[in-house]
Design a protein around this motif. Structure first.
Motif, PDB file in Angstrom:
ATOM      1  N   SER A 168       0.816  -1.222   0.000  1.00  0.00           N
ATOM      2  CA  SER A 168       0.000   0.000   0.000  1.00  0.00           C
ATOM      3  C   SER A 168       0.845   1.265   0.000  1.00  0.00           C
ATOM      4  N   THR A 171       2.343   1.716  -3.414  1.00  0.00           N
ATOM      5  CA  THR A 171       1.310   2.191  -4.334  1.00  0.00           C
ATOM      6  C   THR A 171       1.105   3.692  -4.176  1.00  0.00           C
ATOM      7  N   GLU A 175       1.650   6.605  -7.066  1.00  0.00           N
ATOM      8  CA  GLU A 175       0.608   7.597  -7.361  1.00  0.00           C
ATOM      9  C   GLU A 175       1.146   9.014  -7.207  1.00  0.00           C
ATOM     10  N   LYS A 180       4.165   4.030 -13.064  1.00  0.00           N
ATOM     11  CA  LYS A 180       3.787   2.646 -12.827  1.00  0.00           C
ATOM     12  C   LYS A 180       4.924   1.933 -12.093  1.00  0.00           C
ATOM     13  N   PRO A 181       4.624   0.848 -11.382  1.00  0.00           N
ATOM     14  CA  PRO A 181       5.687   0.135 -10.656  1.00  0.00           C
ATOM     15  C   PRO A 181       6.868  -0.251 -11.539  1.00  0.00           C
ATOM     16  N   ALA A 201       5.781  -5.046  -4.632  1.00  0.00           N
ATOM     17  CA  ALA A 201       5.071  -3.958  -5.312  1.00  0.00           C
ATOM     18  C   ALA A 201       5.256  -3.993  -6.822  1.00  0.00           C
TER      19      ALA A 201
END
Length: 241
Positions: A168, A171, A175, A180-181, A201
């Motif tokens: 989390s 993420t 953001e 993107k990862p 992740a």
């Protein structure tokens, strides 16, 4: 430095960008000096090592109604009681804590080489600092190091519901950066939090800072790259092009 197949780099702080371990040892030495001036015939090193163990095992819960300062003064109080078999009083414990805290913060700094590296990387990549720890302690470190301007974003684990290695918080970082990862790499010294978290992740690569050149522990997550210093990161970035 030219941009490779990634657009963002997530950095850990402690023992990745700044040498918190050495600063901590210096701070303990300062407390030993203080204790030698206050207590006679006392093993001051034993007291300091007891505090260090309590610090390592610390599980701080801000919802419990105590500040991190209160908790760590109590660590020193308990260490003194255990070593002395008597209660030396909280005043001495408080003196020990603030001597340790002030000395450690004063010793924290980006080396000129790391500063130059970050300044160069900032020209080609989005940089984000992701550090675990309670909010007060980590914010005080950031103020002491004066490095926030080098990063697009700074994320302190203690200010969120979950810390590394939770997906989390990664993420949230993606953001914040608008990436993107798979556009990112994670750089840190902890296999359990930095490398495991980055792997879970889905970052493109994880980079483990292994200053001691220890062998990878059995059953540990395997980093994509292992380097002895963050200053070796450009070599990894070149391979990711």
């Amino acid at each position: 430095m030219e941009k490779g197949g990634i657009s963002a780099i997530l950095f850990d702080l402690d023992n990745t960008l700044v040498d918190t371990a050495t600063a901590g040892q210096l701070a303990l030495s300062k407390v030993c000096e203080l204790l030698r001036s206050k207590l006679k015939d006392t093993n001051t090193s034993d007291i300091c090592q007891r505090f260090a163990r309590k610090l390592h095992e610390e599980r701080f819960d801000p919802s419990a109604g105590r500040t991190i300062d209160d908790v760590r003064i109590n660590h020193w109080h308990e260490a003194l009681q255990e070593a002395e078999s008597v209660d030396p009083g909280r005043a001495l414990a408080s003196d020990c804590y603030y001597t340790w805290k002030t000395t450690r913060l004063q010793a924290l700094a980006l080396s000129p080489e790391v500063l130059t590296l970050l300044q160069e990387l900032k020209c080609s990549y989005k940089l984000l600092l992701l550090t675990n720890g309670d909010a007060q302690t980590q914010r005080e470190k950031l103020e002491a190091v004066r490095c926030e301007g080098l990063f697009s974003n700074v994320v302190v684990g203690g200010e969120h519901a979950e810390q590394k290695p939770a997906v989390s918080i990664f993420t949230h970082c993606f953001e914040q950066l608008g990436v993107k990862p798979q556009d990112c790499i994670m750089v840190g010294d902890s296999l359990d939090t930095d490398i495991q978290g980055g792997f879970d992740a889905g970052v493109q690569a994880t980079v483990w800072i292994n200053k001691s050149t220890d062998a990878l522990p059995e059953n540990s997550v395997s980093p994509d790259y292992t380097i002895p210093s963050v200053l070796d990161l450009p070599n990894v970035l070149a391979k990711l092009k």
